[in-house]
Scaffold this motif. Sequence first.
Motif, PDB file in Angstrom:
ATOM      1  N   VAL A  67      -1.400   2.315   8.774  1.00 23.61           N
ATOM      2  CA  VAL A  67      -0.134   1.795   8.925  1.00 23.61           C
ATOM      3  C   VAL A  67       0.382   0.837   7.920  1.00 23.61           C
ATOM      4  O   VAL A  67       1.796   1.082   7.448  1.00 23.61           O
ATOM      5  N   ALA A  68      -0.359   0.292   7.138  1.00 21.31           N
ATOM      6  CA  ALA A  68       0.130  -0.501   5.735  1.00 21.31           C
ATOM      7  C   ALA A  68       0.490   0.468   4.787  1.00 21.31           C
ATOM      8  O   ALA A  68       1.862   0.498   4.200  1.00 21.31           O
ATOM      9  N   ASP A  69      -0.289   1.452   4.558  1.00 18.88           N
ATOM     10  CA  ASP A  69       0.213   2.495   3.690  1.00 18.88           C
ATOM     11  C   ASP A  69       1.553   3.275   4.045  1.00 18.88           C
ATOM     12  O   ASP A  69       2.651   3.281   3.189  1.00 18.88           O
ATOM     13  N   PHE A  70       1.682   3.346   5.234  1.00 14.58           N
ATOM     14  CA  PHE A  70       2.954   4.040   5.906  1.00 14.58           C
ATOM     15  C   PHE A  70       4.037   3.045   5.538  1.00 14.58           C
ATOM     16  O   PHE A  70       5.138   3.609   5.287  1.00 14.58           O
ATOM     17  N   ALA A  71       3.934   2.160   5.917  1.00 17.07           N
ATOM     18  CA  ALA A  71       5.016   1.055   5.849  1.00 17.07           C
ATOM     19  C   ALA A  71       5.478   0.847   4.265  1.00 17.07           C
ATOM     20  O   ALA A  71       6.619   0.898   4.064  1.00 17.07           O
ATOM     21  N   ASN A  72       4.412   0.835   3.414  1.00 15.55           N
ATOM     22  CA  ASN A  72       4.464   0.727   2.147  1.00 15.55           C
ATOM     23  C   ASN A  72       5.422   1.838   1.456  1.00 15.55           C
ATOM     24  O   ASN A  72       5.935   1.727   0.334  1.00 15.55           O
ATOM     25  N   ARG A  73       4.956   2.866   2.092  1.00 14.19           N
ATOM     26  CA  ARG A  73       5.894   4.367   1.700  1.00 14.19           C
ATOM     27  C   ARG A  73       7.125   4.456   2.255  1.00 14.19           C
ATOM     28  O   ARG A  73       7.857   5.494   1.941  1.00 14.19           O
ATOM     29  N   GLY A  74       7.696   3.480   2.960  1.00 17.36           N
ATOM     30  CA  GLY A  74       8.902   3.552   3.551  1.00 17.36           C
ATOM     31  C   GLY A  74       8.935   3.911   5.056  1.00 17.36           C
ATOM     32  O   GLY A  74      10.121   3.911   5.584  1.00 17.36           O
ATOM     33  N   GLY A  75       7.964   4.198   5.610  1.00 17.23           N
ATOM     34  CA  GLY A  75       7.842   4.493   7.046  1.00 17.23           C
ATOM     35  C   GLY A  75       8.428   3.538   7.996  1.00 17.23           C
ATOM     36  O   GLY A  75       8.154   2.210   7.599  1.00 17.23           O
ATOM     37  N   LEU A  76       8.891   3.835   8.961  1.00 12.70           N
ATOM     38  CA  LEU A  76       9.594   2.858   9.997  1.00 12.70           C
ATOM     39  C   LEU A  76       8.426   2.388  10.891  1.00 12.70           C
ATOM     40  O   LEU A  76       7.801   3.053  11.695  1.00 12.70           O
ATOM     41  N   VAL A  77       8.321   1.227  10.837  1.00 11.33           N
ATOM     42  CA  VAL A  77       7.374   0.400  11.627  1.00 11.33           C
ATOM     43  C   VAL A  77       7.962  -0.450  12.541  1.00 11.33           C
ATOM     44  O   VAL A  77       8.793  -1.589  11.756  1.00 11.33           O
ATOM     45  N   LEU A  78       7.812  -0.688  13.830  1.00 12.75           N
ATOM     46  CA  LEU A  78       8.411  -1.788  14.780  1.00 12.75           C
ATOM     47  C   LEU A  78       7.280  -2.332  15.407  1.00 12.75           C
ATOM     48  O   LEU A  78       6.300  -1.869  16.229  1.00 12.75           O
ATOM     49  N   GLY A  79       7.253  -3.728  15.301  1.00 13.57           N
ATOM     50  CA  GLY A  79       6.239  -4.643  15.858  1.00 13.57           C
ATOM     51  C   GLY A  79       7.192  -5.295  16.884  1.00 13.57           C
ATOM     52  O   GLY A  79       7.879  -6.273  16.671  1.00 13.57           O
ATOM     53  N   ILE A  80       6.591  -5.225  18.138  1.00  8.43           N
ATOM     54  CA  ILE A  80       7.175  -6.001  19.373  1.00  8.43           C
ATOM     55  C   ILE A  80       6.215  -6.909  19.782  1.00  8.43           C
ATOM     56  O   ILE A  80       4.911  -6.755  20.259  1.00  8.43           O
ATOM     57  N   CYS A  81       6.386  -8.231  19.999  1.00 10.72           N
ATOM     58  CA  CYS A  81       5.627  -9.268  20.509  1.00 10.72           C
ATOM     59  C   CYS A  81       4.374  -9.284  19.737  1.00 10.72           C
ATOM     60  O   CYS A  81       4.207  -9.835  18.771  1.00 10.72           O
ATOM     61  N   ASN A  82       3.095  -9.000  20.383  1.00 11.73           N
ATOM     62  CA  ASN A  82       1.961  -9.146  19.701  1.00 11.73           C
ATOM     63  C   ASN A  82       1.902  -8.243  18.515  1.00 11.73           C
ATOM     64  O   ASN A  82       1.138  -8.515  17.625  1.00 11.73           O
TER      65      ASN A  82
END
Lengths: 228, 94
Positions: A67-82
């Motif tokens: 997930v961190a690699d995906f986010a750092n490559r510009g992938g869309l990540v949505l974190g809700i609450c927890n």
Amino acid sequence: MVFPGTWSDRDCAHAVLDVLQEPVRYVDHREQNVDGLDLVILPGGFSYGDYLRCGAIARFAPVMEAVADFANRGGLVLGICNGFQILQEARLLPGALLRNASCEFRCEWVQLRVEQSNSAFTLDCRPGQVLRIPISHGEGNFFADPQTLDALERNGQVVFRYCAPDGRVTADSNPNGSARNIAGISNAHGNVVGLMPHPERACEPLLGGDDGLILFRSAIHALTRVAV
Amino acid sequence: MKYRAEVFVTLKPVVNDPAGLTIRGGLHALGFDSVTDVRAGKYLVLSLEESDATQARARIDAMARQLLANAVIEDYRIELEPVAEPVAAGDVSA
């Protein structure tokens, strides 16, 4: 993403699959990659029982490296609450979420003012737009040191603030004591967003409102504009 | 060597502690008016085996930084003590 103790995964899937007719894959916390996904959602819940700190253990789940690699490559990540708490523990978003100032678990509808429409999840919003979305948490009191808060404001990373129905940001409309009424933030690039309120619980009129859909629609819009 | 470590995790002084404030309110309600402040925290006891005390402390420090405490909001303090191993009967090497 499904961690032990995640509870909003099916609600998120309902919003994306049933309401918006987009394909969904549940990703187990033990998986090693997130290949083929356009958007990663970290749903709400009590991952690992919230032991030690909310999100502290989930952050080290095998899937989080991907997930961190995906986010750092510009992938869309949505974190809700927890999911927001997990993104902060993983240092993908700044700050931390403390126990609500009232010491109460708050489960109610709140109003959010959209502060900027540059993030992938607010692309279809106009700044100043007020969304009605429920919260459901005991530890959503956004904290960051003053320098970090100033940097977030300066860089346009404050995405949502708790507000009154008319859009005014007031102390009364702050349900948990969050610094500067902050309900959601993004990373510097706007591809990672975390917020305490639950947009997936406001995805159709039957649930009491569908203001939350605009976050998911914005992400779809962002994906059709920019290939990840 | 076997060691027993106590790790005290507390909110940084600048971080508001609603739990501590609530506990203080409870103490005041019981008549303990002399209490001016309460800070709530976490207390962890770790048992571990390391080559020596310096190494043990370094390892626990790494654990605290990576997982046990969140540097954004928390401080930590480590107390370390060796655990005496029972000497087996007939063992004269100790």
